[in-house]
Write a protein that holds these residues in place. Sequence first.
Motif, PDB file in Angstrom:
ATOM      1  N   ALA A  41      17.580  11.362 -19.281  1.00  0.00           N
ATOM      2  CA  ALA A  41      18.268  12.520 -18.712  1.00  0.00           C
ATOM      3  C   ALA A  41      17.681  12.887 -17.341  1.00  0.00           C
ATOM      4  O   ALA A  41      18.411  13.129 -16.374  1.00  0.00           O
ATOM      5  CB  ALA A  41      18.148  13.704 -19.673  1.00  0.00           C
ATOM      6  N   LEU A  42      16.353  12.859 -17.277  1.00  0.00           N
ATOM      7  CA  LEU A  42      15.686  13.212 -16.023  1.00  0.00           C
ATOM      8  C   LEU A  42      16.002  12.194 -14.922  1.00  0.00           C
ATOM      9  O   LEU A  42      16.289  12.550 -13.776  1.00  0.00           O
ATOM     10  CB  LEU A  42      14.174  13.295 -16.249  1.00  0.00           C
ATOM     11  CG  LEU A  42      13.306  13.575 -15.013  1.00  0.00           C
ATOM     12  CD1 LEU A  42      13.696  14.895 -14.375  1.00  0.00           C
ATOM     13  CD2 LEU A  42      11.831  13.584 -15.379  1.00  0.00           C
ATOM     14  N   LEU A  43      15.971  10.927 -15.315  1.00  0.00           N
ATOM     15  CA  LEU A  43      16.231   9.868 -14.345  1.00  0.00           C
ATOM     16  C   LEU A  43      17.648  10.003 -13.794  1.00  0.00           C
ATOM     17  O   LEU A  43      17.890   9.845 -12.588  1.00  0.00           O
ATOM     18  CB  LEU A  43      16.045   8.505 -15.030  1.00  0.00           C
ATOM     19  CG  LEU A  43      15.694   7.321 -14.144  1.00  0.00           C
ATOM     20  CD1 LEU A  43      14.458   7.604 -13.328  1.00  0.00           C
ATOM     21  CD2 LEU A  43      15.479   6.076 -15.013  1.00  0.00           C
ATOM     22  N   ALA A  44      18.582  10.348 -14.694  1.00  0.00           N
ATOM     23  CA  ALA A  44      19.965  10.545 -14.273  1.00  0.00           C
ATOM     24  C   ALA A  44      20.054  11.732 -13.320  1.00  0.00           C
ATOM     25  O   ALA A  44      20.718  11.686 -12.280  1.00  0.00           O
ATOM     26  CB  ALA A  44      20.854  10.757 -15.493  1.00  0.00           C
ATOM     27  N   ARG A  45      19.315  12.807 -13.659  1.00  0.00           N
ATOM     28  CA  ARG A  45      19.306  13.994 -12.810  1.00  0.00           C
ATOM     29  C   ARG A  45      18.761  13.661 -11.426  1.00  0.00           C
ATOM     30  O   ARG A  45      19.182  14.213 -10.415  1.00  0.00           O
ATOM     31  CB  ARG A  45      18.450  15.082 -13.472  1.00  0.00           C
ATOM     32  CG  ARG A  45      18.165  16.293 -12.596  1.00  0.00           C
ATOM     33  CD  ARG A  45      19.452  17.041 -12.279  1.00  0.00           C
ATOM     34  NE  ARG A  45      19.298  18.032 -11.216  1.00  0.00           N
ATOM     35  CZ  ARG A  45      19.429  17.789  -9.912  1.00  0.00           C
ATOM     36  NH1 ARG A  45      19.667  16.560  -9.497  1.00  0.00           N
ATOM     37  NH2 ARG A  45      19.311  18.755  -9.026  1.00  0.00           N
ATOM     38  N   LEU A  46      17.807  12.716 -11.382  1.00  0.00           N
ATOM     39  CA  LEU A  46      17.203  12.343 -10.111  1.00  0.00           C
ATOM     40  C   LEU A  46      18.062  11.342  -9.346  1.00  0.00           C
ATOM     41  O   LEU A  46      17.631  10.770  -8.349  1.00  0.00           O
ATOM     42  CB  LEU A  46      15.796  11.772 -10.331  1.00  0.00           C
ATOM     43  CG  LEU A  46      14.741  12.814 -10.718  1.00  0.00           C
ATOM     44  CD1 LEU A  46      13.458  12.167 -11.186  1.00  0.00           C
ATOM     45  CD2 LEU A  46      14.460  13.741  -9.549  1.00  0.00           C
ATOM     46  N   GLY A  47      19.264  11.101  -9.870  1.00  0.00           N
ATOM     47  CA  GLY A  47      20.212  10.326  -9.088  1.00  0.00           C
ATOM     48  C   GLY A  47      20.103   8.824  -9.270  1.00  0.00           C
ATOM     49  O   GLY A  47      20.564   8.058  -8.417  1.00  0.00           O
ATOM     50  N   VAL A  48      19.493   8.365 -10.376  1.00  0.00           N
ATOM     51  CA  VAL A  48      19.499   6.932 -10.652  1.00  0.00           C
ATOM     52  C   VAL A  48      20.741   6.628 -11.470  1.00  0.00           C
ATOM     53  O   VAL A  48      20.904   7.145 -12.579  1.00  0.00           O
ATOM     54  CB  VAL A  48      18.221   6.502 -11.404  1.00  0.00           C
ATOM     55  CG1 VAL A  48      18.299   5.039 -11.799  1.00  0.00           C
ATOM     56  CG2 VAL A  48      17.003   6.760 -10.530  1.00  0.00           C
ATOM     57  N   LYS A  49      21.610   5.843 -10.925  1.00  0.00           N
ATOM     58  CA  LYS A  49      22.857   5.531 -11.624  1.00  0.00           C
ATOM     59  C   LYS A  49      22.578   4.651 -12.827  1.00  0.00           C
ATOM     60  O   LYS A  49      21.668   3.837 -12.809  1.00  0.00           O
ATOM     61  CB  LYS A  49      23.822   4.808 -10.674  1.00  0.00           C
ATOM     62  CG  LYS A  49      24.339   5.699  -9.567  1.00  0.00           C
ATOM     63  CD  LYS A  49      25.586   5.099  -8.910  1.00  0.00           C
ATOM     64  CE  LYS A  49      26.012   5.965  -7.737  1.00  0.00           C
ATOM     65  NZ  LYS A  49      25.044   5.839  -6.596  1.00  0.00           N
TER      66      LYS A  49
END
Lengths: 272, 349, 281
Positions: free
Chosen positions: A126-134
């Motif tokens: 979830a965090l990685l997605a929030r940080l803009g990693v597709k």
Amino acid sequence: MTLLEIRDLKVSYGEREVVHGVNLSVGAGCRTALVGESGSGKSVTARAVLQLDVAASLSGSVSLKGQELVGAKASELRSVRGSRVGLVFQDPLTSLNPVMTIGWQIMQPLVIRGVKKKEARERGIALLARLGVKDASRRFDDYPHQFSGGMRQRVVIAIAVIAEPELLIADEPTTALDVRVQAQVLDLLHEVAVERGMAVLLITHDLGVVAGFADDVVVMRHGRIVETAPVAQLFADPQHPYTKGLLGAVPRLDRDPAQRLVSVEEIEAVAG
Amino acid sequence: MNVARYVARRLLLSGVVFFGLVVLAFVLVTVLPGDPARAAAGRNATAAQVAEARERLGLDDPVLVQFWHYLTNVLQGDLGNSVFTHRAVLADIADVLPSSLELVAAAMLINIVIGVPLGVLAAYRRGRTLDVMARIVALLGATMPVFWLGLLLQLVLSSRLGLFPLYGQLGFGERVPDITGVITIDALLSGDPALFSSALAHLILPALTLAASFIAVIARTVRSSMITSLDADYVTLARATGAGELRVVVRHALRNALVPMSTILGMQLGWMLGVTVLVESTFSRQGIGAYMVDAVLQNDLYAVIGSILVIGVVFIVTNLVVDLVQLWINPRLRDGLAPARPAAPEAVR
Amino acid sequence: MSTSVATRKRRRIPLVDRIALIICGLVLAIAVIGPWIAPHDPYAVNLSQRLLGPGPEHWLGTDINGRDVLSRILTGARTTLLATAVVLAVTVVIGVVVGTLAAVGGRVVDEIIMRITDVGLAVPSIVLALGFAVALGPGIGSAIIAVSVSWWPGYVRLIRTVVRETMQSEFVESAVALGVGRRRLILRHVLPNSLDILYVQVTLDVAAVMLVISGLSFIGVGAQVPSAEWGAMIAAAADNVTSGWWALVFPGLAIAITAIAFSLVGDWLRVLRDPTLKQEN
């Protein structure tokens, strides 16, 4: 409310003192920039908070919400690291372990605090997605070398903030990146900090990146603080000649293009 | 795709080295001075027997034809006959090899159990007393003659202090059922704990002797890789997330040392099998080393060259396995980003 | 003021290395004059004097045949070290020639040479040496040939790496730009600037080669009875370990001390050549 309070901090390596009595404070949820050229002692000062460098000996006081860290026991320091203070380094190439998946590395701060693997994984993705990693869930098990520099730095940020620290120390987090990516990463850091109410101590040699990011600016030189001011005031009315010099070295759109930037030698000459 | 290419290349290289090994063996058997016909017929053979052997071995054929015969024979497992045991060399070696593998496995265990922690601690406490002590241990291990060390251990620990049996693989009158050929395992399978502990006691000194010269190299490899890792930003950042020192060292840093470590350990396994020639005879153990020493002293050409081939093949196979293991422990290799084989440290020989 | 102190400090040889240097010098001196300073005849069998412990007459005792151990060690140094020196000389020459060829001879030549060295690495030198010993017959001469044959691949690889590095340095590039011929470039520019690594590696290898040579003698295929070669002395003493430890211990100590001294000096030379290694090692 003050989160981090540094009083009369001196740092020395062996006989050589490199930070000579620094006072600095960071308010909860505030973004403070610590600015200076290389060798000014800005990194050493910031890293003294986590005391990761065993060769450095400290005196003075570093307190985190009243908890004194100078002279604290190893176990106390460890409980501060990661969960209360996170750290991001300059070079995302060397900041990630090449033989471990990025997912494993993101989950570590949670796993060592007893969070179940499954939950750690969900939070990491979830965090990685929030940080803009597709495609975060698919890329979670990839290795560092499979990411670009900007993406890697997002992973490093994820590792630093996943345990929800109150303070993030970002040591030149964008210097090693493409100019185009620099702004993206800084904006992201700003957003995440605001969302989480997390304070940031940004260490940089580049006043240009400070303007849109920080609330307060602290300027360091030769191991001493020369000026502390809110960002708008500093840009509008710098007090110390060294700061003026630094500002002169920042390229600005609103300046007459015919006017030359100030060189380091000139700054040295003015500041003495 | 990269993985397939890597595996194919490794297999090909192993094949090339094996071919080179056979050429070397052929040169030793055929081309060098000394008469292979006489060697094959035995020292007391009559002129007619030697001539018959010459005929049988095809020694009058052109060299390339002879090599072709030699190569096909080797590929079929025919390494020639021993003039001393009058049996096929491969059968002889098959009988004694399990005992050598037991010794090498035990030595490898000691090598890893002592060498790896020594390297880790030396890197962690770099420049301190412990690092200096590790250097001294490494220096002694690398410079003491193996055969002398074995004799010294016998003299002090067995003869003087009586801590270990002097030699042999079992006590006087003790027998194990021949199941695997590995005495400790057979003793374990026999269900007699006294027999098993006797077999172990007989194994310890020779294994320690064999391991001694290898510990230095693996410790040095681990130390230098660990220093690189421990100084890396990712280890500092792991500490910054609150990871404990043990976790930092073992999970974050040591994992990186695994890549060079496995390469060295793989080479060492093959070399250890060779160094048994300096250990097994001293301790009156069966094995390929003792077999080779006997064969050399009896001028048993085919037995010696056959042993060299077997030892070389073990080396090639272990290294192939290590190369494949590298795929698994070194993710950058899978994408063709890392050198296929890290440079071996100069002290490996 | 402070700089001169630092310079002096850097020039001073550490105590351990100084001792090691002295030992190396002593061993080399013994190899030359050993037979003349030996107090007794190293080969004189005297069965009434057999297995005497260390004492005033025989400082290091006598062996099973009543020969003086000290005299034999002093005499044997020559055999062991001369054999080692010959092996290293031969392998260095092969290493420089073949290694340079691999580095500058193009891909095909390089590939062939490297695969041949792979074969050399696949078999431990002591084992390969046994093969040559059995093919050539026992004796210190075949031991020397045997060890040389098994030792050259290491030097080929070393020289190949170093020459390749030198070929990429700037002064070589400028020599090429100046139109220096290929042969002259390699002989006059590249090699002289590559080979300083050799004195380090040779010093380090003295110990290893000596161990293999004495190992071969121990097995019985190197120096033959009644030679006072150190490994052969240990082999001869092995049968009566319990009744005369001195005949076993002292020749072994001679090997070990020499090996340690040369290793230390080698390490010291290596750090001297490349001070950045100090941290690493």
